[in-house]
Scaffold this active site. Structure first.
Site, PDB file in Angstrom:
ATOM      1  N   GLU A  51       0.871  -1.178   0.000  1.00  0.00           N
ATOM      2  CA  GLU A  51       0.000   0.000   0.000  1.00  0.00           C
ATOM      3  C   GLU A  51       0.912   1.233   0.000  1.00  0.00           C
ATOM      4  OE1 GLU A  51      -3.173   0.833  -0.524  1.00  0.00           O
ATOM      5  OE2 GLU A  51      -2.359   2.841  -0.211  1.00  0.00           O
ATOM      6  N   SER A  52       0.891   1.939  -1.127  1.00  0.00           N
ATOM      7  CA  SER A  52       1.840   3.033  -1.302  1.00  0.00           C
ATOM      8  C   SER A  52       1.699   4.119  -0.237  1.00  0.00           C
ATOM      9  CB  SER A  52       1.684   3.647  -2.701  1.00  0.00           C
ATOM     10  OG  SER A  52       0.357   4.084  -2.903  1.00  0.00           O
ATOM     11  N   CYS A  82       3.966  -2.166  -8.486  1.00  0.00           N
ATOM     12  CA  CYS A  82       2.632  -1.770  -8.015  1.00  0.00           C
ATOM     13  C   CYS A  82       2.722  -0.583  -7.051  1.00  0.00           C
ATOM     14  CB  CYS A  82       1.912  -2.967  -7.421  1.00  0.00           C
ATOM     15  SG  CYS A  82       0.132  -2.760  -7.416  1.00  0.00           S
ATOM     16  N   ARG A 111      -3.677   5.620  -9.064  1.00  0.00           N
ATOM     17  CA  ARG A 111      -3.811   4.511  -8.113  1.00  0.00           C
ATOM     18  C   ARG A 111      -5.116   3.765  -8.357  1.00  0.00           C
ATOM     19  NH1 ARG A 111      -4.806   5.953  -2.872  1.00  0.00           N
ATOM     20  NH2 ARG A 111      -4.196   3.937  -2.059  1.00  0.00           N
ATOM     21  N   ARG A 141      -5.197  -4.367  -7.312  1.00  0.00           N
ATOM     22  CA  ARG A 141      -5.422  -2.922  -7.046  1.00  0.00           C
ATOM     23  C   ARG A 141      -4.307  -2.105  -7.691  1.00  0.00           C
ATOM     24  NH1 ARG A 141      -4.746  -1.388  -2.046  1.00  0.00           N
ATOM     25  NH2 ARG A 141      -3.731  -3.311  -1.431  1.00  0.00           N
ATOM     26  N   HIS A 177       2.908  -7.633 -10.636  1.00  0.00           N
ATOM     27  CA  HIS A 177       3.805  -8.254  -9.650  1.00  0.00           C
ATOM     28  C   HIS A 177       4.542  -9.473 -10.206  1.00  0.00           C
ATOM     29  CE1 HIS A 177       2.055  -6.093  -6.158  1.00  0.00           C
ATOM     30  NE2 HIS A 177       0.912  -6.188  -6.821  1.00  0.00           N
ATOM     31  N   GLU A 179       7.008 -10.722  -9.043  1.00  0.00           N
ATOM     32  CA  GLU A 179       7.529 -11.448  -7.876  1.00  0.00           C
ATOM     33  C   GLU A 179       6.569 -12.513  -7.362  1.00  0.00           C
ATOM     34  OE1 GLU A 179       6.475  -8.363  -7.921  1.00  0.00           O
ATOM     35  OE2 GLU A 179       5.410  -7.816  -6.072  1.00  0.00           O
TER      36      GLU A 179
END
Ligand code: GLN
Length: 210
Positions: A51-52, A82, A111, A141, A177, A179
């Protein structure tokens, strides 16, 4: 260089472990980054998904915002996924009130561009800049790049043309992502940027003149 570069993963919040695993899978040495001193030690830094707005707040609370901004300005290679992409954007659309980024990439990202958690999806992307098979990309998201400056290269895009992976010099960002899948090409690309930087490269990925 003889030893593998040391890649830090900013470990304040988010999918830190997944990045460590992806980096280990491609033979990089890893380190969790939680202090200013850690930032000075690493050859490259990953800003994870998460969550940025939370990562932004924690980075400011722990006095990491300025050191990270300075490191970016000094050319430290940084890869954000992200939330990490949002943190690398010079401009955030639809951020929470007061939300800041580290910046570095001349782009505006929106976002939650595809909706909330339940609108998460997996898709296949063309990524000519990394070559080979199309990319299986997981969007959770996720943000999207709404506009970007002339120095920003699109690495992967949606079928409608919107950029979801970009590079500007030593900075790499993906809205999805890699990862969490077995997709290691973006981490490989980042490692190549880091190696080039450590060897005295200029951030374009090209070798420095001898
Ligand atoms: N998977 C993610 O990293 C989601 C990012 C999140 N929407 C944010 O604003 O930071």
């Amino acid at each position: 260089m003889v030893t593998s570069p040391l890649i830090g993963v900013l470990a304040l919040q988010g999918d830190v472990r997944e990045h460590v695993r992806a980096l280990e899978a491609i033979g990089a040495r890893t380190m969790l980054v939680r202090t200013r001193a850690h930032i000075d030690e690493v050859d490259g830094l990953i800003l994870p998904g998460g969550e940025s707005s939370v990562i932004d707040k924690l980075a400011r609370a722990f006095g990491l915002q300025d050191p990270i901004r300075r490191a970016i300005a000094d050319g430290l290679p940084v890869y954000g996924t992200c939330a990490g992409m949002i943190l690398l954007a010079d401009r955030i659309v639809d951020g929470i009130v007061g939300q800041q980024s580290f910046g570095g990439v001349d782009m505006a990202v929106r976002r939650n561009a595809f909706g909330g958690q339940t609108e998460s999806f997996e898709t296949t992307l063309e990524a000519p800049a990394i070559g080979g098979a199309p990319v299986t990309a997981v969007f959770i998201r996720a943000p999207v790049v709404e506009e970007s400056g002339p120095l920003v290269e699109t690495v992967a895009h949606l079928p409608d043309g919107r950029a979801v992976a970009v590079r500007q010099g030593n900075l790499l960002a993906t809205a999805f992502h890699p990862e969490v899948t077995e997709e290691h090409r973006f981490h490989e690309m980042f490692l190549a940027i880091v190696r080039s930087h450590v060897d005295g490269g200029d951030g374009t990925g090209a070798r420095a003149p001898l």
